[in-house]
Motif scaffolding. Sequence first.
Motif, PDB file in Angstrom:
ATOM      1  N   GLU A  62      81.002  57.617  51.468  1.00  0.00           N
ATOM      2  CA  GLU A  62      80.044  58.681  51.757  1.00  0.00           C
ATOM      3  C   GLU A  62      80.711  60.057  51.721  1.00  0.00           C
ATOM      4  O   GLU A  62      80.167  61.011  51.162  1.00  0.00           O
ATOM      5  CB  GLU A  62      79.390  58.448  53.122  1.00  0.00           C
ATOM      6  N   ALA A  63      81.892  60.169  52.319  1.00  0.00           N
ATOM      7  CA  ALA A  63      82.606  61.444  52.287  1.00  0.00           C
ATOM      8  C   ALA A  63      83.031  61.798  50.866  1.00  0.00           C
ATOM      9  O   ALA A  63      82.992  62.958  50.459  1.00  0.00           O
ATOM     10  CB  ALA A  63      83.825  61.382  53.205  1.00  0.00           C
ATOM     11  N   GLY A  64      83.420  60.782  50.103  1.00  0.00           N
ATOM     12  CA  GLY A  64      83.816  61.028  48.715  1.00  0.00           C
ATOM     13  C   GLY A  64      82.665  61.512  47.859  1.00  0.00           C
ATOM     14  O   GLY A  64      82.838  62.388  47.000  1.00  0.00           O
ATOM     15  N   VAL A  65      81.471  60.969  48.074  1.00  0.00           N
ATOM     16  CA  VAL A  65      80.298  61.407  47.314  1.00  0.00           C
ATOM     17  C   VAL A  65      79.947  62.850  47.656  1.00  0.00           C
ATOM     18  O   VAL A  65      79.579  63.642  46.774  1.00  0.00           O
ATOM     19  CB  VAL A  65      79.099  60.475  47.588  1.00  0.00           C
ATOM     20  N   LEU A  66      80.050  63.198  48.932  1.00  0.00           N
ATOM     21  CA  LEU A  66      79.790  64.580  49.341  1.00  0.00           C
ATOM     22  C   LEU A  66      80.775  65.537  48.666  1.00  0.00           C
ATOM     23  O   LEU A  66      80.385  66.599  48.160  1.00  0.00           O
ATOM     24  CB  LEU A  66      79.892  64.700  50.861  1.00  0.00           C
ATOM     25  N   ASN A  67      82.041  65.171  48.632  1.00  0.00           N
ATOM     26  CA  ASN A  67      83.050  65.992  47.964  1.00  0.00           C
ATOM     27  C   ASN A  67      82.773  66.096  46.468  1.00  0.00           C
ATOM     28  O   ASN A  67      82.919  67.168  45.865  1.00  0.00           O
ATOM     29  CB  ASN A  67      84.437  65.394  48.204  1.00  0.00           C
ATOM     30  N   LEU A  68      82.341  64.983  45.868  1.00  0.00           N
ATOM     31  CA  LEU A  68      82.056  64.988  44.436  1.00  0.00           C
ATOM     32  C   LEU A  68      80.886  65.909  44.111  1.00  0.00           C
ATOM     33  O   LEU A  68      80.891  66.602  43.089  1.00  0.00           O
ATOM     34  CB  LEU A  68      81.759  63.568  43.964  1.00  0.00           C
ATOM     35  N   ARG A  69      79.891  65.934  44.970  1.00  0.00           N
ATOM     36  CA  ARG A  69      78.741  66.815  44.745  1.00  0.00           C
ATOM     37  C   ARG A  69      79.180  68.280  44.737  1.00  0.00           C
ATOM     38  O   ARG A  69      78.723  69.083  43.922  1.00  0.00           O
ATOM     39  CB  ARG A  69      77.681  66.590  45.815  1.00  0.00           C
ATOM     40  N   ASN A  70      80.069  68.639  45.649  1.00  0.00           N
ATOM     41  CA  ASN A  70      80.576  70.014  45.685  1.00  0.00           C
ATOM     42  C   ASN A  70      81.383  70.344  44.435  1.00  0.00           C
ATOM     43  O   ASN A  70      81.289  71.452  43.899  1.00  0.00           O
ATOM     44  CB  ASN A  70      81.426  70.217  46.942  1.00  0.00           C
ATOM     45  N   GLN A  71      82.177  69.398  43.959  1.00  0.00           N
ATOM     46  CA  GLN A  71      82.936  69.623  42.731  1.00  0.00           C
ATOM     47  C   GLN A  71      82.005  69.741  41.530  1.00  0.00           C
ATOM     48  O   GLN A  71      82.278  70.504  40.589  1.00  0.00           O
ATOM     49  CB  GLN A  71      83.948  68.506  42.517  1.00  0.00           C
ATOM     50  N   LEU A  72      80.910  68.991  41.541  1.00  0.00           N
ATOM     51  CA  LEU A  72      79.938  69.087  40.454  1.00  0.00           C
ATOM     52  C   LEU A  72      79.341  70.481  40.390  1.00  0.00           C
ATOM     53  O   LEU A  72      79.135  71.030  39.301  1.00  0.00           O
ATOM     54  CB  LEU A  72      78.841  68.032  40.643  1.00  0.00           C
ATOM     55  N   ARG A  73      79.053  71.072  41.525  1.00  0.00           N
ATOM     56  CA  ARG A  73      78.492  72.424  41.540  1.00  0.00           C
ATOM     57  C   ARG A  73      79.464  73.426  40.923  1.00  0.00           C
ATOM     58  O   ARG A  73      79.060  74.345  40.201  1.00  0.00           O
ATOM     59  CB  ARG A  73      78.161  72.832  42.976  1.00  0.00           C
ATOM     60  N   GLU A  74      80.748  73.249  41.186  1.00  0.00           N
ATOM     61  CA  GLU A  74      81.746  74.135  40.586  1.00  0.00           C
ATOM     62  C   GLU A  74      81.806  73.923  39.081  1.00  0.00           C
ATOM     63  O   GLU A  74      81.879  74.881  38.309  1.00  0.00           O
ATOM     64  CB  GLU A  74      83.112  73.873  41.216  1.00  0.00           C
ATOM     65  N   LEU A  75      81.754  72.674  38.660  1.00  0.00           N
ATOM     66  CA  LEU A  75      81.807  72.374  37.227  1.00  0.00           C
ATOM     67  C   LEU A  75      80.595  72.939  36.504  1.00  0.00           C
ATOM     68  O   LEU A  75      80.702  73.399  35.357  1.00  0.00           O
ATOM     69  CB  LEU A  75      81.907  70.860  37.040  1.00  0.00           C
ATOM     70  N   GLN A  76      79.430  72.909  37.155  1.00  0.00           N
ATOM     71  CA  GLN A  76      78.201  73.414  36.536  1.00  0.00           C
ATOM     72  C   GLN A  76      78.274  74.903  36.234  1.00  0.00           C
ATOM     73  O   GLN A  76      77.546  75.411  35.376  1.00  0.00           O
ATOM     74  CB  GLN A  76      76.999  73.121  37.442  1.00  0.00           C
ATOM     75  N   MET A  77      79.125  75.633  36.931  1.00  0.00           N
ATOM     76  CA  MET A  77      79.241  77.068  36.702  1.00  0.00           C
ATOM     77  C   MET A  77      80.136  77.399  35.525  1.00  0.00           C
ATOM     78  O   MET A  77      80.107  78.514  35.015  1.00  0.00           O
ATOM     79  CB  MET A  77      79.794  77.753  37.960  1.00  0.00           C
TER      80      MET A  77
END
Length: 362
Positions: free
Chosen positions: A56-71
Amino acid sequence: MANFNYLDGGRGEVLDVCRSYLRATQTLQTDLYRSWTAPPAESLDAPVPLPVATVEAGVLNLRNQLRELQMLAAPQVISAAEDLYEAIRAAADAQFELHLRNPGNGGRLCDLDGEAFPHHSGRVDSALEEFSRAVGRQTVSAGGPDRDKMTRVARTIPPDAPWMKFLLSRKPLHRIPARVTAGVDDAQEALQQDIIDFTDPGLTRLYQDLVDALGRLADEFGGTFPPEDSDTLSYTEVPPEWKRTDPTRYYETLQALSHAREDVLGAYKKLMNAMSSQSPAPDPQPPAGQSVNITAGDNSPVNVSAPYAQASNKSTASATVGPSSDDAAPKPWWNRGAVLWTALGSVAAVVGAIASIVTLYK
């Protein structure tokens, strides 16, 4: 052509973000496998199992990294990254549901559903491979021989070249200036003799289409002649007497010239668009939610952020700060929020210890 330099300065940053995202997903893939092979939670009242909290913590971290990648990344890389996130999120959801439905079961999580484990594991693995390929394709096309060749093509056929301006004007081709004929010949020869090929097969095909179209236009220009009543070589023409003596030949020649010109312009446009798409501008990001700063009793600052809502096309979206109607009913503590607090509890403990030490030395 302004987009050609988009990745020249920021290519390293984009690649670093993609690599970080790739490493995070590989770690999560391992964590998911460990959770699949672990037994379900002992009970809904027992502490959250470590494998569940880790995922669960890893998925939350991955979502934040995805937002950075989207930019930063190109659309095809973003799409692959989003598919990978959704695959991992779906696997985590499936595991969580199995824990909730089978507390105290002595078997492994993967044995409780004979289809979930291979389905979600295969989906994550396929999405991971596709993301790796997307990043690889973007990296290759954004630099090295492809980037160099893009620059050479742009220099060989700039859109403001006199002969290109003439073609773009789409004037009748019964008379062709010598500079236009020479420009087409020179461009076709330069592109044909360029020994470094694109590594992107799509660009290779479009590049060859342009070379072939220039060759056909040069051949059609070769079927025109200098005027008979002048010794100037400033232009060639479709013999005007053909209009009287052989009108079919006259108009067929004009039509062939026109078609060849349109083929060149069409091939040129497709190649330029494809090369420009290799370095797109970042997608606009949704605005941040409202933030309120308050001061606690010990004068320590506290920041409270409200969520934001975003909708696209004809969809609707909403966001609330207070509890929803679903939150009014009591829930068992063993839920996703509690899982995340369990996963991050050790971090809070460390921060608290540091704060105590600082207080002692004030």
